[in-house]
Design an enzyme around this catalytic site. Structure first.
Site, PDB file in Angstrom:
ATOM      1  N   ASN A 149       0.813  -1.233   0.000  1.00  0.00           N
ATOM      2  CA  ASN A 149       0.000   0.000   0.000  1.00  0.00           C
ATOM      3  C   ASN A 149       0.845   1.282   0.000  1.00  0.00           C
ATOM      4  O   ASN A 149       0.516   2.241  -0.696  1.00  0.00           O
ATOM      5  CB  ASN A 149      -1.008  -0.026   1.142  1.00  0.00           C
ATOM      6  CG  ASN A 149      -0.372  -0.095   2.492  1.00  0.00           C
ATOM      7  OD1 ASN A 149       0.705  -0.664   2.650  1.00  0.00           O
ATOM      8  ND2 ASN A 149      -1.000   0.499   3.476  1.00  0.00           N
ATOM      9  N   GLU A 251       4.182  -5.026  12.087  1.00  0.00           N
ATOM     10  CA  GLU A 251       3.322  -3.835  11.994  1.00  0.00           C
ATOM     11  C   GLU A 251       2.102  -4.245  11.182  1.00  0.00           C
ATOM     12  O   GLU A 251       2.216  -4.526   9.988  1.00  0.00           O
ATOM     13  CB  GLU A 251       4.072  -2.695  11.284  1.00  0.00           C
ATOM     14  CG  GLU A 251       5.342  -2.237  11.987  1.00  0.00           C
ATOM     15  CD  GLU A 251       5.063  -1.531  13.297  1.00  0.00           C
ATOM     16  OE1 GLU A 251       3.889  -1.221  13.579  1.00  0.00           O
ATOM     17  OE2 GLU A 251       6.010  -1.313  14.056  1.00  0.00           O
ATOM     18  N   CYS A 285      -2.729   1.766   6.496  1.00  0.00           N
ATOM     19  CA  CYS A 285      -2.984   1.114   7.785  1.00  0.00           C
ATOM     20  C   CYS A 285      -3.541   2.124   8.785  1.00  0.00           C
ATOM     21  O   CYS A 285      -4.286   1.780   9.685  1.00  0.00           O
ATOM     22  CB  CYS A 285      -1.703   0.498   8.313  1.00  0.00           C
ATOM     23  SG  CYS A 285      -0.366   1.678   8.416  1.00  0.00           S
TER      24      CYS A 285
END
Ligand code: NAD
Length: 479
Positions: A149, A251, A285
């Site tokens: 992303n 993460e 995120c």
């Protein structure tokens, strides 16, 4: 014509592979590039090359490692336009997102270079005639597995501090963004003259990810893993690393809330809601996945939010720079977002804006009357779809924001200093933006709590995951 990359980058050499896979432009499914499809043989070669490169790299004076990181930063600065173009074609991103990302990546390498100038140890309380020290030492070979992303930024965050500290890295980028998250860095490191074996890049197709991913954890030369991606995969990786007693910094996903109190600067809060919910089609995120608005200002907030979102043009950003909302990365992701909209509507949600899904393109969508039983309330959406939920007290807002398995980032807007402290303390999140939307800073510890991950990336806190602490005791000082 599709671009053909030079090969995998192993031990400072470009290594060709027997097979290749297609790297698609998500806007139209056209083949943008053909990419080397690594097998286990090349994976082991890359691990060995990193192992061979480690000792000399770790032994360099820290200033020299920092200088290499600065050279890497300056090559990326010079190649900013190449990176922006590639991000638009390979990642389906708006040009503004590409400019932001390509501008941020050199900063991560600057921060990593600077990290070498901070103290790395302590003098401990020592008994008579002894001198006790805690020192930190690089671990060896670190695996970095990165997502699609923000491929360049999240790869940079995974590798820069680990490398600066003296580790060698094997990088495996996402199969959706093998260039911007992987081979681009190989080109940059080669041009910057970073010694062979320090960074090794292997790319592979989806069908080989699991086997290669396992080797990148299991191989005895791998000492630590830094992973950014989904919670489902991150759990598996952390568990596998744990079985080997290897450190893993993971993460992971989020269900981030933005709380807008009745005393907020409404204009700024609307901008933050718009940017946070829809930037890069919600595929961040740290995207805003729930907007909680005090009931007293809902009738002022909602029309302003809708008006801004309506102005965002949906289209192919690789052809039209005015397209702000590009495609979702793949069909699977589009199907998941569509399912969440349909599930919400079937259970009584009202569409205040958007709702349309056309292939991989999803309109900016604002939902009302969203309840706890809906997928869009509970699961990460990773698309341009956001519920607006009213609240009447701070306690209620905090409870709704915390009502999730995730805990990556939360945001809230208020002008009351007492309230700011209470709400910030009440939010069970790794990061909190106060009168700020999406927050990120190369010098800050990035990471979440709960199912959003373990460990931090960036800053002096992030470096801990790539260093071992060693206790030294020097005796005989009275002789
Ligand atoms: P993903 O978990 O599908 O893939 C991430 C990486 O893991 C890719 O490189 C992929 O090839 C690899 N991978 C997949 N299966 C593997 C396996 N079995 N073994 C080893 N590697 C494997 O995630 P994604 O779709 O690329 O990224 C989106 C997700 O990442 C979202 O959930 C998002 O919230 C999260 N994310 C988190 C952060 C953060 O900093 N917390 C940042 C960006 C994205």
């Amino acid at each position: 014509m599709a671009i053909n990359f030079k090969g995998l980058y192993i031990g400072g050499q470009w290594v060709n592979t027997a097979s290749h896979f297609d790297d698609l432009n998500p806007a139209d499914g056209a083949v943008w590039a053909t990419v080397p499809d690594a097998t286990m043989t090349e994976t082991v070669m890359a691990i060995r090359a990193a192992h061979d490169g480690f000792k000399a790299w770790a032994a360099l004076p820290f200033q020299e490692r920092s200088n290499y990181m600065l050279k890497v930063a300056s090559v990326i600065e010079r190649r900013k336009n190449d990176l922006v173009e590639a991000l638009r074609h390979e990642g389906g991103g708006w040009i503004g997102k590409g400019m932001f990302e390509a501008g941020y990546v050199p900063e991560v390498f600057h921060a990593a270079a600077a990290s070498n100038y901070a103290a790395i140890g302590e003098i401990l309380p020592s008994e008579n005639n002894k001198f006790s020290l805690a020192v930190r030492r690089p671990m060896g070979v670190i695996t970095c597995i990165s997502p699609w992303n923000f491929p360049a930024l999240l790869t940079a965050r995974g590798i820069a501090f680990a490398l600066a500290a003296g580790n060698a890295v094997v990088l495996k980028p996402s199969e959706e963004t093998p260039y911007t998250g992987g081979l681009f860095f190989a080109e940059v490191f080669e041009e910057a003259g970073v010694p062979a074996g320090v960074l090794n890049v292997i790319t592979c197709s989806r069908s080989r990810v699991q086997a290669i991913g396992d080797e990148l954890i299991d191989h005895p030369a791998i000492k630590g893993i830094t992973f950014t991606g989904s919670t489902a995969v991150g759990r598996v990786i952390a568990a596998r690393a744990g079985a080997h007693l290897k450190k893993a910094c993971v993460e992971l996903g989020g269900k981030d809330a933005l709380i807008i109190c009745e005393d907020a600067d409404l204009d700024r809060a609307v901008k933050a809601a718009n940017f946070g919910s829809f930037m890069h089609q919600g595929q961040i995120c740290m995207s805003v996945e729930k907007v909680l608005v005090h009931e007293k200002i809902l009738d002022r907030f909602l029309p302003a939010f809708i008006e801004r979102a309506k102005a965002l043009k949906v289209g192919d950003p690789s052809r039209d720079p005015a397209s702000i909302i590009g495609p979702l990365i793949n069909d699977k992701q589009a199907a998941r977002v569509k399912e969440q909209i349909e599930d919400a509507v079937a259970k009584g949600a009202k569409i205040a804006l958007g709702g349309g899904v056309n292939g991989r393109f999803v309109e900016p969508t604002i939902l009302l009357n969203v309840t706890r039983d809906m997928l869009v309330y509970r699961d990460e959406t990773f698309g341009p779809v956001v519920p607006v939920i009213p609240f009447s007290t701070d306690e209620q807002a905090i409870a709704i924001a915390n009502d999730t398995e995730y805990g990556l980032a939360a945001y809230f807007y208020s002008r009351d200093i007492g309230r700011i402290w209470r709400v910030a303390e009440g939010l069970e999140y790794g990061m909190v933006g106060i009168n700020e939307g999406i927050i990120s800073n190369a010098a800050a510890p990035f990471g979440g709590v709960k199912s959003s991950g373990l460990g931090r990336e960036g800053s002096k806190y992030g470096i801990e995951d790539f260093l071992e602490i060693k206790y030294l005791c020097l005796g005989g000082l009275n002789k």
